[in-house]
Design an enzyme around this catalytic site. Structure first.
Site, PDB file in Angstrom:
ATOM      1  N   LYS A  53     -13.877   9.562  -7.271  1.00 57.24           N
ATOM      2  CA  LYS A  53     -14.295  11.020  -7.698  1.00 57.24           C
ATOM      3  C   LYS A  53     -13.873  12.097  -6.627  1.00 57.24           C
ATOM      4  O   LYS A  53     -13.221  12.946  -6.745  1.00 57.24           O
ATOM      5  CB  LYS A  53     -15.813  11.007  -7.875  1.00 57.24           C
ATOM      6  CG  LYS A  53     -16.189  10.361  -9.295  1.00 57.24           C
ATOM      7  CD  LYS A  53     -17.487   9.963  -9.560  1.00 57.24           C
ATOM      8  CE  LYS A  53     -18.077   9.276 -10.777  1.00 57.24           C
ATOM      9  NZ  LYS A  53     -19.296   8.845 -10.999  1.00 57.24           N
ATOM     10  N   GLN A  97     -25.022   9.247  -7.506  1.00 54.65           N
ATOM     11  CA  GLN A  97     -24.363   7.964  -8.068  1.00 54.65           C
ATOM     12  C   GLN A  97     -25.555   6.902  -8.585  1.00 54.65           C
ATOM     13  O   GLN A  97     -26.430   6.699  -7.705  1.00 54.65           O
ATOM     14  CB  GLN A  97     -23.482   7.284  -7.130  1.00 54.65           C
ATOM     15  CG  GLN A  97     -22.750   6.238  -7.750  1.00 54.65           C
ATOM     16  CD  GLN A  97     -21.893   6.497  -8.878  1.00 54.65           C
ATOM     17  OE1 GLN A  97     -21.121   7.538  -8.860  1.00 54.65           O
ATOM     18  NE2 GLN A  97     -21.952   5.755  -9.659  1.00 54.65           N
ATOM     19  N   ASP A 120     -23.381  16.133 -14.715  1.00 59.47           N
ATOM     20  CA  ASP A 120     -23.510  14.837 -15.073  1.00 59.47           C
ATOM     21  C   ASP A 120     -24.307  14.686 -16.346  1.00 59.47           C
ATOM     22  O   ASP A 120     -24.289  13.539 -17.202  1.00 59.47           O
ATOM     23  CB  ASP A 120     -24.153  13.604 -14.226  1.00 59.47           C
ATOM     24  CG  ASP A 120     -23.058  12.790 -13.617  1.00 59.47           C
ATOM     25  OD1 ASP A 120     -21.976  12.700 -14.139  1.00 59.47           O
ATOM     26  OD2 ASP A 120     -23.085  12.101 -12.448  1.00 59.47           O
TER      27      ASP A 120
END
Ligand code: NAD
Length: 289
Positions: A53, A97, A120
């Site tokens: 990413k 994450q 997200d």
């Protein structure tokens, strides 16, 4: 029949190029799009996702604020880091994450992220807005799947889509997006409580496999001419490989002989997820103009 391979690498690259242009135009106006990437612990798969990413952000002319924390970080300390990122005007998106260390409450952490920076779509407010069709960043993997289907002109409208997996990051949001009027699909969501998965899969125009079970879907379960999207990322031990494992999806690649479209692993949904993340960061930064 031999399936058209749905290439997420090529499409993802095209999307990242367009994000790069948006990013350059933001920079000219004094805004440097920036994603804070928070990783607690040293889980190898998570480290590899985070690295890809960050590499993609740099290539798209964006900044990343790399926050690597020890596995043992206290929940209160992580909450305080997120509170600081929420307040920081230079940060346009926050990515924590998952999975988090066992002693940290994932719900508490994802609920602490400002929904305006929740690229997200993990915060309950973001999820609620997404389900209601209101303004929210779209969840990256489900959005990437829809864009991939669109690129290959797979008919979604009026189709029967069978999704295997009911997670909060793939199955559930995907179902909610697919039933929007703009996609107009009929969705069957299968999970570990589903009896006879094959019976449902055999009726599907589109199969989306997100169960995290290598080899779950075999050619016998797939209708001739269906579209099959493999989302699973599984590490399977392989002594012949340098790393000692290979990455594979949930679908036996032999389905490509029966399906009309097939999105393989690797090279399908994975690169699309990253491209959609970059798009969300660009969108968030553009809101500052
Ligand atoms: P998860 O691992 O949290 O849950 C798996 C889901 O699959 C559960 O809802 C379970 O009910 C269902 N399931 C398990 N076995 C099943 C079976 N035999 N039949 C039907 N359903 C079954 O889900 P997740 O986080 O969405 O991850 C799923 C897979 O997708 C994993 O392999 C993950 O690595 C991968 N993934 C890939 C991307 C990407 O960008 N390509 C993104 C997210 C997840």
């Amino acid at each position: 029949m031999s399936a058209v391979l749905m290439d997420g690498k090529v499409l993802g690259k095209k999307i990242r190029e367009s994000v790069k242009t948006r990013s350059a135009s933001l920079r000219e106006k004094g805004i440097i799009p920036c994603l804070a990437v928070v990783l607690a612990g040293e889980d190898p798969a998570s480290m590899s996702y985070v690295n890809s990413k960050e590499k993609a952000l740099t290539e798209a002319g964006m900044d990343s604020r790399d926050i690597r924390l020890p596995y043992g970080i206290e929940e209160a300390d992580l909450l305080s880091i997120i509170a600081d990122l929420n307040k920081d005007d230079k940060i346009h998106g926050i990515l924590v994450q998952l999975p988090l260390p066992d002693h940290i409450n994932e719900e508490k952490i994802t609920s602490a992220i400002d929904p305006g920076k929740d690229v997200d779509c993990f915060h309950p407010v973001s999820v609620g807005n997404m389900v209601l069709g209101r303004q929210a960043f779209l969840p990256c993997t489900p959005h990437g799947i829809l864009v991939l289907l669109g690129e290959y002109n797979v008919p979604v409208c009026g189709s029967h889509v069978v999704v295997a997996g009911r997670s909060n990051i793939v199955g559930k949001p995907l179902m909610n997006l697919l039933i929007r009027k703009e996609y107009n699909a009929t969705v069957t969501l299968c999970h570990t409580g589903t009896k006879d998965l094959a019976r449902f899969l055999q009726q599907a125009d589109i199969i989306i496999a997100a169960a995290g079970k290598p080899g779950l879907i075999t050619p016998a379960m797939v209708r001739e001419g269906a579209a099959v999207i493999d989302v699973g990322i599984n590490r399977v031990q392989d002594s012949a490989s340098k790393k000692g494992y290979i990455l594979c999806g949930d679908v036996d690649p032999a389905v490509a002989e029966k399906a009309a479209f097939f999105s393989p692993v690797p090279g399908g949904v994975g690169p699309m997820t990253i491209a959609m993340l970059l798009q969300n960061v660009a969108e968030s930064a553009e809101k500052r103009l």
